[in-house]
Design an enzyme around this catalytic site. Structure first.
Site, short mmCIF file in Angstrom:
data_model
loop_
_atom_site.label_atom_id
_atom_site.label_comp_id
_atom_site.label_asym_id
_atom_site.label_seq_id
_atom_site.Cartn_x
_atom_site.Cartn_y
_atom_site.Cartn_z
N HIS A 1 0.66 -1.23 -0.07
CA HIS A 1 0.35 0.02 0.01
C HIS A 1 0.81 1.32 -0.01
CE1 HIS A 1 -2.43 3.02 2.20
NE2 HIS A 1 -3.40 2.61 1.08
N HIS B 1 -1.03 10.20 -3.61
CA HIS B 1 -2.54 9.72 -2.98
C HIS B 1 -3.56 11.00 -2.95
CE1 HIS B 1 -5.34 9.26 0.18
NE2 HIS B 1 -5.58 7.74 -0.21
O1 G3P Z 1 -6.81 1.28 -2.79
C1 G3P Z 1 -6.80 1.05 -1.49
C2 G3P Z 1 -6.63 1.88 -0.26
O2 G3P Z 1 -5.56 2.40 -0.62
C3 G3P Z 1 -7.94 2.61 -0.51
O3 G3P Z 1 -7.62 3.77 0.43
O4 G3P Z 1 -7.18 6.10 0.72
O5 G3P Z 1 -5.31 4.55 0.95
O6 G3P Z 1 -6.30 5.11 -1.37
P1 G3P Z 1 -6.41 4.97 0.11
CA CA Z 2 -5.19 3.61 -2.63
#
Ligand code: G3P
Ligand code: CA
Length: 341
Positions: free
Chosen positions: A34, A76
């Site tokens: 992530h 992000h």
């Molecule tokens: O894409 C999965 C997860 O990353 C969603 O949350 O806000 O970290 O993009 P975010």
């Molecule tokens: Ca994401």
């Protein structure tokens, strides 16, 4: 007697063989890094991606936003303030809410910024104080093309096939600014050879309309993941995430997507008074509709109060709920957990 013994032996061998076939056909859960190995290095830097790669992630995640001149960058937020020095570098370029938006800056301007560990803009403190020290190091923003070239290069030099897990950030926002993030990203993926489900790629979005366009307008066969949030996170959004978690909502998702990416708390809801873990039926119902399940986001330093460590949460999601993979800031810890199962 001998015949009877032989019959049972043969039957046992057959049953065991069938079981082995089923087990070997079941895929191992995937580790999705992530924002890279973001538990250790500032998120979405090439350094954090290289580290995640070396830690054995199966897929590296890319959140994607477009610049003023239509370049896809790996970033992000829609604004630059929480992880870059934009405010000091470009005074006077904020909007009325005080934020500097990616979409108002040229790629060259964005590439000149320094990236730091994420700040909580409410108090200007590090969001995760134990992580990489704020303001240290020499980190930059990069494009989606830069990151794909690094991953594909590493795939060649290490003889692996680590994949990309691309999220289209707020397609509706881009549309309001006359930008088509779906078109830009699909064109780029095609240029880099991600044209069929046999190439290691997923496309994810919280916006079902964007995913439906990819499926129906572009006739794309790339696997799509419907991310599921909570309706109160973005009250102005037209998406109904409560409906998406129902059987009917999942049936609809299964007409265009290969899987769902729910918040992990939409699966694990806590422990009862006896200390027993409680679950919704989301993972089960999704599986019944043929949807893969990839919950986000598992963090060793962001666990629910009733969970003792990351391994406990991994056990609940991967062993009890049999999810197909997880988004994690700590790909090494998830890889380690999987290696001991
Ligand atoms: O894409 C999965 C997860 O990353 C969603 O949350 O806000 O970290 O993009 P975010
Ligand atoms: Ca994401």
């Amino acid at each position: 007697m001998i015949c009877k013994k032989l019959f049972f032996s043969c039957a046992a061998v057959l049953v065991f063989s069938a079981y082995s076939l089923i087990v070997s056909a079941a895929k191992d859960p995937i580790v999705i890094a992530h924002r890279g190995a973001s538990g250790y290095l500032p998120e979405h830097t090439l350094e954090s991606k290289a580290m995640a790669y070396a830690m054995g992630a199966d897929y590296l995640e890319q959140d994607v936003v477009l610049t003023k001149d239509d370049h896809a960058i790996v970033f992000h937020d829609l604004y630059l303030d929480a992880v870059t020095d934009v405010a000091t570098r470009f005074p006077g370029r904020a909007r009325s809410d005080g934020k500097h938006y990616v979409i108002d800056f040229l790629l060259t301007e964005i590439l000149s910024l320094y990236v730091h560990e994420r700040l909580d803009l409410k108090n200007n403190q590090s969001k995760f104080p134990q992580r990489f020290p704020h303001g240290k190091g020499l980190f930059r923003v990069h494009t989606l093309a830069d990151e794909i070239e690094m991953i594909q290069g590493l795939n060649q030099s290490t003889n692996q096939s680590v994949g990309i897990f691309v999220e289209l950030k707020d397609p509706e926002w881009h549309k309001q600014h006359n930008k088509d993030i779906v078109a830009v990203v699909l064109k780029l993926l095609k240029e880099y050879g991600y044209t069929s489900p046999s190439t290691p790629v997923y496309i994810q979005s919280f916006d079902s309309n964007a995913l439906k366009r990819i499926k129906h307008e572009y006739n794309s066969s790339l696997p799509l993941i419907q991310l599921i949030g909570e309706n109160n996170w973005w009250p102005e959004s037209a998406m109904d995430y409560t409906f998406m978690q129902t059987k009917e909502g999942l049936r609809e998702i299964s007409t265009y997507a290969a899987g769902i990416g729910p918040w992990f708390k939409q699966i694990y809801t806590g422990k009862n008074s006896k200390g027993h873990p409680q679950f919704t039926e989301l993972a089960k119902h999704a599986r019944e509709k043929g949807l893969a399940v990839f919950p986000y986001t598992l963090r060793a330093d962001g666990l629910p109060k009733d969970i003792s460590d990351l391994n406990e949460l991994l056990h609940l999601l991967l062993d009890s709920q049999k999810v197909d993979g997880v988004f994690t800031d700590f790909p090494d810890a998830v890889r380690q957990f999987l290696s001991t199962r």
